[in-house]
Motif scaffolding. Structure first.
Motif, mmCIF file in Angstrom:
data_model
loop_
_atom_site.group_PDB
_atom_site.id
_atom_site.type_symbol
_atom_site.label_atom_id
_atom_site.label_comp_id
_atom_site.label_asym_id
_atom_site.label_seq_id
_atom_site.Cartn_x
_atom_site.Cartn_y
_atom_site.Cartn_z
ATOM 1 N N ALA A 36 43.791 42.082 31.619
ATOM 2 C CA ALA A 36 42.768 41.077 31.912
ATOM 3 C C ALA A 36 42.332 40.433 30.596
ATOM 4 O O ALA A 36 41.699 41.068 29.763
ATOM 5 C CB ALA A 36 41.577 41.732 32.614
ATOM 6 N N VAL A 37 42.661 39.174 30.423
ATOM 7 C CA VAL A 37 42.504 38.502 29.129
ATOM 8 C C VAL A 37 41.090 37.966 28.938
ATOM 9 O O VAL A 37 40.563 37.248 29.794
ATOM 10 C CB VAL A 37 43.505 37.337 29.003
ATOM 11 N N GLU A 38 40.487 38.301 27.786
ATOM 12 C CA GLU A 38 39.212 37.712 27.396
ATOM 13 C C GLU A 38 39.411 36.570 26.411
ATOM 14 O O GLU A 38 38.765 35.538 26.517
ATOM 15 C CB GLU A 38 38.299 38.771 26.762
ATOM 16 N N GLU A 39 40.269 36.767 25.428
ATOM 17 C CA GLU A 39 40.539 35.729 24.428
ATOM 18 C C GLU A 39 42.002 35.793 24.024
ATOM 19 O O GLU A 39 42.623 36.860 24.078
ATOM 20 C CB GLU A 39 39.669 35.910 23.179
ATOM 21 N N GLY A 40 42.529 34.635 23.598
ATOM 22 C CA GLY A 40 43.918 34.592 23.188
ATOM 23 C C GLY A 40 44.844 34.378 24.376
ATOM 24 O O GLY A 40 44.406 34.036 25.477
ATOM 25 N N SER A 41 46.126 34.593 24.168
ATOM 26 C CA SER A 41 47.098 34.396 25.247
ATOM 27 C C SER A 41 48.351 35.209 24.966
ATOM 28 O O SER A 41 48.604 35.610 23.828
ATOM 29 C CB SER A 41 47.459 32.906 25.379
ATOM 30 N N PHE A 42 49.124 35.463 26.021
ATOM 31 C CA PHE A 42 50.391 36.161 25.852
ATOM 32 C C PHE A 42 51.393 35.711 26.912
ATOM 33 O O PHE A 42 51.019 35.230 27.990
ATOM 34 C CB PHE A 42 50.199 37.683 25.876
ATOM 35 N N PHE A 43 52.655 35.838 26.577
ATOM 36 C CA PHE A 43 53.743 35.556 27.507
ATOM 37 C C PHE A 43 54.050 36.836 28.282
ATOM 38 O O PHE A 43 54.024 37.934 27.725
ATOM 39 C CB PHE A 43 54.987 35.100 26.751
ATOM 40 N N TYR A 44 54.327 36.690 29.574
ATOM 41 C CA TYR A 44 54.655 37.869 30.384
ATOM 42 C C TYR A 44 55.847 37.564 31.278
ATOM 43 O O TYR A 44 56.140 36.409 31.605
ATOM 44 C CB TYR A 44 53.455 38.281 31.252
ATOM 45 N N GLU A 45 56.534 38.623 31.673
ATOM 46 C CA GLU A 45 57.617 38.531 32.643
ATOM 47 C C GLU A 45 57.602 39.785 33.497
ATOM 48 O O GLU A 45 57.696 40.904 32.993
ATOM 49 C CB GLU A 45 58.968 38.389 31.945
ATOM 50 N N ILE A 46 57.419 39.602 34.806
ATOM 51 C CA ILE A 46 57.422 40.699 35.770
ATOM 52 C C ILE A 46 58.369 40.314 36.899
ATOM 53 O O ILE A 46 58.100 39.362 37.637
ATOM 54 C CB ILE A 46 56.012 40.964 36.332
ATOM 55 N N GLY A 47 59.471 41.034 37.001
ATOM 56 C CA GLY A 47 60.467 40.657 37.995
ATOM 57 C C GLY A 47 61.005 39.269 37.681
ATOM 58 O O GLY A 47 61.401 38.983 36.555
ATOM 59 N N GLU A 49 59.126 36.564 37.938
ATOM 60 C CA GLU A 49 58.011 35.703 37.531
ATOM 61 C C GLU A 49 57.773 35.812 36.029
ATOM 62 O O GLU A 49 57.792 36.902 35.459
ATOM 63 C CB GLU A 49 56.723 36.089 38.265
ATOM 64 N N GLN A 50 57.544 34.672 35.404
ATOM 65 C CA GLN A 50 57.177 34.660 33.993
ATOM 66 C C GLN A 50 56.221 33.510 33.741
ATOM 67 O O GLN A 50 56.149 32.552 34.506
ATOM 68 C CB GLN A 50 58.412 34.538 33.099
ATOM 69 N N GLY A 51 55.459 33.623 32.661
ATOM 70 C CA GLY A 51 54.499 32.570 32.359
ATOM 71 C C GLY A 51 53.603 32.965 31.211
ATOM 72 O O GLY A 51 53.846 33.949 30.507
ATOM 73 N N GLU A 52 52.513 32.221 31.049
ATOM 74 C CA GLU A 52 51.539 32.460 29.998
ATOM 75 C C GLU A 52 50.197 32.817 30.630
ATOM 76 O O GLU A 52 49.774 32.186 31.595
ATOM 77 C CB GLU A 52 51.385 31.216 29.117
ATOM 78 N N ALA A 53 49.541 33.830 30.094
ATOM 79 C CA ALA A 53 48.245 34.262 30.608
ATOM 80 C C ALA A 53 47.187 34.089 29.523
ATOM 81 O O ALA A 53 47.434 34.364 28.352
ATOM 82 C CB ALA A 53 48.300 35.717 31.059
ATOM 83 N N LYS A 54 45.993 33.641 29.934
ATOM 84 C CA LYS A 54 44.887 33.437 29.008
ATOM 85 C C LYS A 54 43.590 33.784 29.732
ATOM 86 O O LYS A 54 43.620 34.393 30.820
ATOM 87 C CB LYS A 54 44.874 31.985 28.527
ATOM 88 N N ASP A 91 53.339 44.244 48.758
ATOM 89 C CA ASP A 91 52.885 42.873 49.003
ATOM 90 C C ASP A 91 53.123 42.061 47.742
ATOM 91 O O ASP A 91 52.465 42.282 46.719
ATOM 92 C CB ASP A 91 51.399 42.861 49.365
ATOM 93 N N PRO A 92 54.057 41.098 47.748
ATOM 94 C CA PRO A 92 54.383 40.334 46.527
ATOM 95 C C PRO A 92 53.223 39.498 46.008
ATOM 96 O O PRO A 92 53.239 39.066 44.858
ATOM 97 C CB PRO A 92 55.559 39.445 46.973
ATOM 98 N N LYS A 93 52.191 39.267 46.852
ATOM 99 C CA LYS A 93 51.034 38.509 46.388
ATOM 100 C C LYS A 93 50.231 39.285 45.350
ATOM 101 O O LYS A 93 49.471 38.707 44.585
ATOM 102 C CB LYS A 93 50.120 38.156 47.569
ATOM 103 N N TRP A 94 50.397 40.605 45.349
ATOM 104 C CA TRP A 94 49.620 41.432 44.442
ATOM 105 C C TRP A 94 50.454 41.855 43.239
ATOM 106 O O TRP A 94 50.598 43.032 42.939
ATOM 107 C CB TRP A 94 49.041 42.646 45.172
ATOM 108 N N GLN A 95 50.992 40.870 42.547
ATOM 109 C CA GLN A 95 51.656 41.131 41.281
ATOM 110 C C GLN A 95 51.769 39.825 40.514
ATOM 111 O O GLN A 95 51.633 38.743 41.069
ATOM 112 C CB GLN A 95 53.041 41.747 41.473
ATOM 113 N N GLY A 96 51.999 39.934 39.216
ATOM 114 C CA GLY A 96 52.083 38.747 38.385
ATOM 115 C C GLY A 96 50.705 38.216 38.011
ATOM 116 O O GLY A 96 49.721 38.945 37.984
ATOM 117 N N LYS A 97 50.641 36.921 37.724
ATOM 118 C CA LYS A 97 49.390 36.323 37.268
ATOM 119 C C LYS A 97 48.483 35.987 38.431
ATOM 120 O O LYS A 97 48.874 35.292 39.359
ATOM 121 C CB LYS A 97 49.667 35.068 36.435
ATOM 122 N N LEU A 98 47.257 36.481 38.366
ATOM 123 C CA LEU A 98 46.234 36.220 39.366
ATOM 124 C C LEU A 98 45.093 35.497 38.649
ATOM 125 O O LEU A 98 44.386 36.092 37.843
ATOM 126 C CB LEU A 98 45.725 37.524 39.981
#
Length: 259
Positions: A36-47, A49-54, A91-98
């Protein structure tokens, strides 16, 4: 699926501040894991799905799933691990970036999580409540997005809030923003409070004070330098706001967070 307080068992919670890089670029956890990001950002890949989280994003990794990640800038985040109930396992809705819309509420939850350092029964129950609440917020966002257009939240105010979050630490004029929205300052404040439960100024102060606390904890910057990086005119004004909202002076706060 409607999410309603699953029977979670909290296993771990650690707050990392200004982490420059992960020890491992990939991992595989035996339990549910949240970044759970408070500051900054990171790249992620799960299965697939990939993207940037901030800030505003939770990245949820299911058990026994390869989780690749790489910091893009110094990262402050909550690392949370728990055991969830069986019905969310597949449930695939409960993974990756939320992503969460209610940033003031998220900021408040993060503040409480940082405060709860112990693992006594009472602290653990409070943490468990907050983790449940984070997941409830995700579900509420989905309900809003799936609702008919006439009951969706004020889209203009949602755009205004995104603008405020993007420009929170620079020179920001509420009057100019209200004029861009073709509203008077009073109309803007009323609509923003109706949509989010706080005024635009209160929302900005939450974001700025969160950054100010991090800088007080992790740097030796003067108050004037911190003020300039948080959107305040000078250290004197920051000190007034900080003392009023946090309850103690910045100098005392800094001394309490020195090892």
């Amino acid at each position: 699926m409607v999410y309603s307080d699953p029977a979670l068992k909290l296993l771990s919670h650690v707050f990392w501040h200004q982490k420059k890089e992960f020890m491992f670029e990939r991992d595989n956890y035996s339990c549910w894991t949240i970044f759970a990001v408070e500051e900054g950002s990171f790249f992620y890949e799960i299965g697939e799905e990939q993207g940037e989280a901030k800030f505003g994003d939770l990245v949820l990794c299911p058990p026994r799933t390869v989780f690749r990640r790489k910091t893009l800038e110094p990262l402050s985040f909550h690392f949370i691990q728990f055991i969830g109930e069986a019905r969310i396992e597949h449930d695939p809705k409960w993974q990756g970036k939320l992503s969460l819309l209610d940033l003031p509420r998220l900021t408040s939850s993060f503040r409480y999580l940082r405060t709860l350092q112990g693992w006594d029964e009472e602290s653990t129950q409070h943490k468990l409540y907050l983790v449940n609440d984070l997941l409830r917020m995700v579900q509420m966002n989905r309900l809003i997005q799936e609702s008919p257009p006439e009951i969706i939240m004020d889209e203009q105010m949602d755009q205004a809030r995104s603008f405020l979050a993007d420009h929170a630490y620079g020179n920001l004029s509420m009057l100019n923003l209200a004029q861009k929205l073709a509203l008077t300052p009073v109309q803007f404040t009323r609509r923003f409070r109706k949509a989010f439960g706080q005024t635009p100024t209160e929302f900005i102060n939450d974001l700025r004070l969160t950054r100010a606390r991090h800088l007080l904890e992790s740097t030796t910057f003067t108050l004037d330098v911190i003020a300039s990086q948080c959107g305040y005119e000078n250290g004197f004004y920051l000190s007034r706001v900080f003392t009023s909202k946090i309850g103690i002076a910045p100098s005392i706060y800094r001394s309490m967070h020195r090892v």
